[in-house]
Scaffold this motif. Sequence first.
Motif, PDB file in Angstrom:
ATOM      1  N   MET A   1     -15.108 -54.580  59.180  1.00 44.09           N
ATOM      2  CA  MET A   1     -15.150 -53.809  57.948  1.00 44.09           C
ATOM      3  C   MET A   1     -14.243 -54.372  56.858  1.00 44.09           C
ATOM      4  O   MET A   1     -13.075 -54.668  57.093  1.00 44.09           O
ATOM      5  N   ARG A   2     -14.802 -54.535  55.635  1.00 45.87           N
ATOM      6  CA  ARG A   2     -14.042 -54.930  54.452  1.00 45.87           C
ATOM      7  C   ARG A   2     -14.569 -54.128  53.271  1.00 45.87           C
ATOM      8  O   ARG A   2     -15.728 -54.259  52.878  1.00 45.87           O
ATOM      9  N   ASN A   3     -13.715 -53.291  52.677  1.00 42.51           N
ATOM     10  CA  ASN A   3     -14.145 -52.453  51.566  1.00 42.51           C
ATOM     11  C   ASN A   3     -14.595 -53.274  50.367  1.00 42.51           C
ATOM     12  O   ASN A   3     -15.541 -52.906  49.667  1.00 42.51           O
ATOM     13  N   ASN A   4     -13.903 -54.397  50.101  1.00 42.30           N
ATOM     14  CA  ASN A   4     -14.259 -55.191  48.925  1.00 42.30           C
ATOM     15  C   ASN A   4     -15.669 -55.767  49.047  1.00 42.30           C
ATOM     16  O   ASN A   4     -16.406 -55.859  48.050  1.00 42.30           O
ATOM     17  N   LEU A   5     -16.083 -56.137  50.263  1.00 39.40           N
ATOM     18  CA  LEU A   5     -17.428 -56.677  50.451  1.00 39.40           C
ATOM     19  C   LEU A   5     -18.489 -55.580  50.337  1.00 39.40           C
ATOM     20  O   LEU A   5     -19.580 -55.817  49.821  1.00 39.40           O
TER      21      LEU A   5
END
Length: 250
Positions: free
Chosen positions: A48-52
């Motif tokens: 998980m990566r919020n920016n992506l």
Amino acid sequence: MPRSKRDKKVSLTKTDRKGLAWKQRIIDDIRFCVEKYPNIFVFQVQNMRNNLLKDLRQEWKKNSRFIFGKNRIMQIGLGRTKAEETETDLHKLSKRLTGQVGLLFTEKTKKEVLEWAENYWAVEYARSGFVATKTVTLPAGPLEEFTHSMEPHLRSLGLPTKLEKGVVTIYSDYTVCEEGKVLTPEQARILKLLGDPMAKFRLTMKCSWTKKDGFELHVEDSVDDNQSDSAMEEEPEDDDEKEEMEGDDE
């Protein structure tokens, strides 16, 4: 003695984060999207990566909407049971809202979304808890990519470093990580400093619901769709760090 301007009391009652209004907004947004979009997908996130996710939201905002919020709130929006759902079989999507998952509402066809998800991925730096995909070893010698001011930080991460004539130097061979073993926070930071991404950010479509075809499972699971509504397990509160990924309604 005059009172300092810094001596001010702040009421913590005004700092409520993600209260009832915030939760109700997510529920209302989901119900609005159920009416607006013909296709709904439950997607699972790997690494998980919020920016992506925010980048994807921008890329898809013309005809789609990503929502990534607390699972129990999203379940209420869709309907947790047959009695609560606004469309037939939406409660089957609710049962798959466990773990790091979100909802994709879209005008794109099921075939388009599944083909895109199969081929989409982005390289990212691994975090602690990730299982190393390879062994990384640093030989003894200078690390010229780092400035001398970085040496104390590198040493604090466990690297056997010292300064030689102002150059950061490893004085003995050092294995950063081993393939198949779980990364520690220090190892993950070292790999990031070395510019060595080891993880892949991916979205897996677990299941879908369309106004044309209804519910369809794309990844086999152990969920019993015939289980009585009253027996549906309540998910523990383990998703406090999840964010709602808002999208434009236009």
